[in-house]
Scaffold this active site. Sequence first.
Site, mmCIF file in Angstrom:
data_model
loop_
_atom_site.group_PDB
_atom_site.id
_atom_site.type_symbol
_atom_site.label_atom_id
_atom_site.label_comp_id
_atom_site.label_asym_id
_atom_site.label_seq_id
_atom_site.Cartn_x
_atom_site.Cartn_y
_atom_site.Cartn_z
ATOM 1 N N GLU A 140 0.804 -1.218 0.000
ATOM 2 C CA GLU A 140 0.000 0.000 0.000
ATOM 3 C C GLU A 140 0.841 1.274 0.000
ATOM 4 O O GLU A 140 0.793 2.061 0.965
ATOM 5 C CB GLU A 140 -0.968 -0.002 1.193
ATOM 6 C CG GLU A 140 -1.916 -1.180 1.204
ATOM 7 C CD GLU A 140 -3.036 -1.030 2.241
ATOM 8 O OE1 GLU A 140 -3.037 -0.048 3.006
ATOM 9 O OE2 GLU A 140 -3.937 -1.892 2.237
ATOM 10 N N GLU A 143 -4.894 -8.854 1.134
ATOM 11 C CA GLU A 143 -5.538 -8.506 2.420
ATOM 12 C C GLU A 143 -7.023 -8.335 2.207
ATOM 13 O O GLU A 143 -7.459 -7.659 1.282
ATOM 14 C CB GLU A 143 -5.008 -7.184 2.997
ATOM 15 C CG GLU A 143 -3.677 -7.256 3.662
ATOM 16 C CD GLU A 143 -3.245 -5.913 4.259
ATOM 17 O OE1 GLU A 143 -4.112 -5.107 4.672
ATOM 18 O OE2 GLU A 143 -2.028 -5.680 4.292
HETATM 19 C C1 FCB Z 1 -4.222 -2.087 5.574
HETATM 20 C C2 FCB Z 1 -2.823 -2.358 6.066
HETATM 21 C C3 FCB Z 1 -2.746 -3.366 7.171
HETATM 22 C C4 FCB Z 1 -3.895 -3.240 8.134
HETATM 23 C C5 FCB Z 1 -5.209 -3.189 7.405
HETATM 24 C C6 FCB Z 1 -6.420 -3.094 8.307
HETATM 25 O O1 FCB Z 1 -4.267 -0.792 5.074
HETATM 26 O O2 FCB Z 1 -2.010 -2.795 5.005
HETATM 27 O O3 FCB Z 1 -1.497 -3.240 7.794
HETATM 28 O O4 FCB Z 1 -3.701 -2.170 8.961
HETATM 29 O O5 FCB Z 1 -5.224 -2.114 6.523
#
Ligand code: FCB
Length: 484
Positions: free
Chosen positions: A179, A383
């Site tokens: 990110e 994620e």
């Molecule tokens: C993302 C991050 C991760 C975590 C999630 C909830 O932005 O990559 O580290 O904090 O959100």
Amino acid sequence: MDGMTTTGSPDYRDHGLEFPKDFVIGSATASYQIEGAAHEDGRGPSIWDTFSHTPGRVVNGDTGDVACDHYHRLDEDLDLMKELGLEAYRFSIAWPRIQPLGSGAFNPKGIEFYSRLVDGLLARGIRPVATLYHWDLPQALEDADGWVNRDTAYRFAEYAAHTVEALGDRVHTWTTFNEPWCSAYLGYGSGAHAPGRTNGADALAAVHHLNLAHGLAVPEIRRAATNDPDVSITLNLHVIRGEDDTSPEAKRRIDALANRAFLSPLLRGQYDADLLEDTAAVTDWSFVRAGDTAQIHQPIDVLGVNYYSTVTVKMWDGVSPRANADGHQNVGGSPWPGSPDVEFLVQEGPYTDMGWNIAPDGLEELLVSLHEQFPTQTLMVTENGAAFPDRVVHTEAGPRVPDADRIDYLNRHFTAAHRAIERGVDLQGYFVWSLMDNFEWGYGYTKRFGIVRVDYDTLERVPKDSARWLQEVIATHRTPSPVE
Ligand code: FCB
């Protein structure tokens, strides 16, 4: 369950969906969020140490000093992963453990820790998926202007090369950045994340230097690795909605800043003209030098996608109070350089404990859209998950966390992923965020994303019901029928 497959529910609550045999299901964490041991074995300070120790930056003054104490509980955590059947584990490497000052001497003890982690995964049949940068920049580099300084990109490539030389015979997938949107815009624009700076021009310089760092590191990774790894980057692309007459313009602006500022140089070798025009009053982009976009445009094996929710935008009329429900803590600065006239509307619920709207259709839409734009690009959900205020029930068999809301969230997003696959998307796998409750950045320990509960007093780990659910999904490669 071997009963009927139910598909096509309007709310993405399908059950019994079968995933391909080679679809990899795992879970993810990040170094600063779980490791602790902030001052041990030669680790240098990172921007998150400085930021979290600065009063007022993180809720409750929480820090990652101890976090989940994963550094000292490595074997226990590896055994837990094995018990849950994880096929892959996505972790990140703390740059200041490997190279405490971000340049100069490397720290063998840092490598040793990650080497033990990788070996421990392989011994348990779990695929190591390593991210080189999940936000913990060595503080010494921030002291030299951090990601606003072009030199940081070269320092990153050097750190990447050294790390891959040490571990590049065993790691399956190398991810350069997690990110970069957050690193640049929250770190240097809004100030909600470390280093907590609030300057739009700096944020855009950081965007470019993060992209450049990726472009410099990818060939180094390929050169240094001996096992032909997959090379990737993970983006938090924004799924942007809006029904107002002005929404198309607002959507174009936010798409340029949030999505195309990364996708276009990475996968098309250019910065788009409209992005440069939209931000012309903020910066002249003279930090982009001849040859940079070609350097950034490196073939990658996998594009990582992090997805949690959507945003809804329109242009602000300049009179009514401006809505800024973009899902991030509002600490003063803006993560949207050049677009103070775009509004982020409060979206329809339901919401998770982060206040993020639950919209599994957004994941399907995102995956399909990426596939349409980049048809040959393999994708991976790196994620997806949800924070909820879990409750612990004490039973004779021990503590239990009945987190039906998280199971429902995951089931709906697995459904979305499955629908994307059925629509032809080359989706290689899916990682639940997160393996365990952890330090949720500016929110400290107040938000619980884990499928395993961490008791922060005793550091005891308790698999939640969602962990058992995921265990079944992995074991059967199928989403289970609903619990009656
Ligand atoms: C993302 C991050 C991760 C975590 C999630 C909830 O932005 O990559 O580290 O904090 O959100």
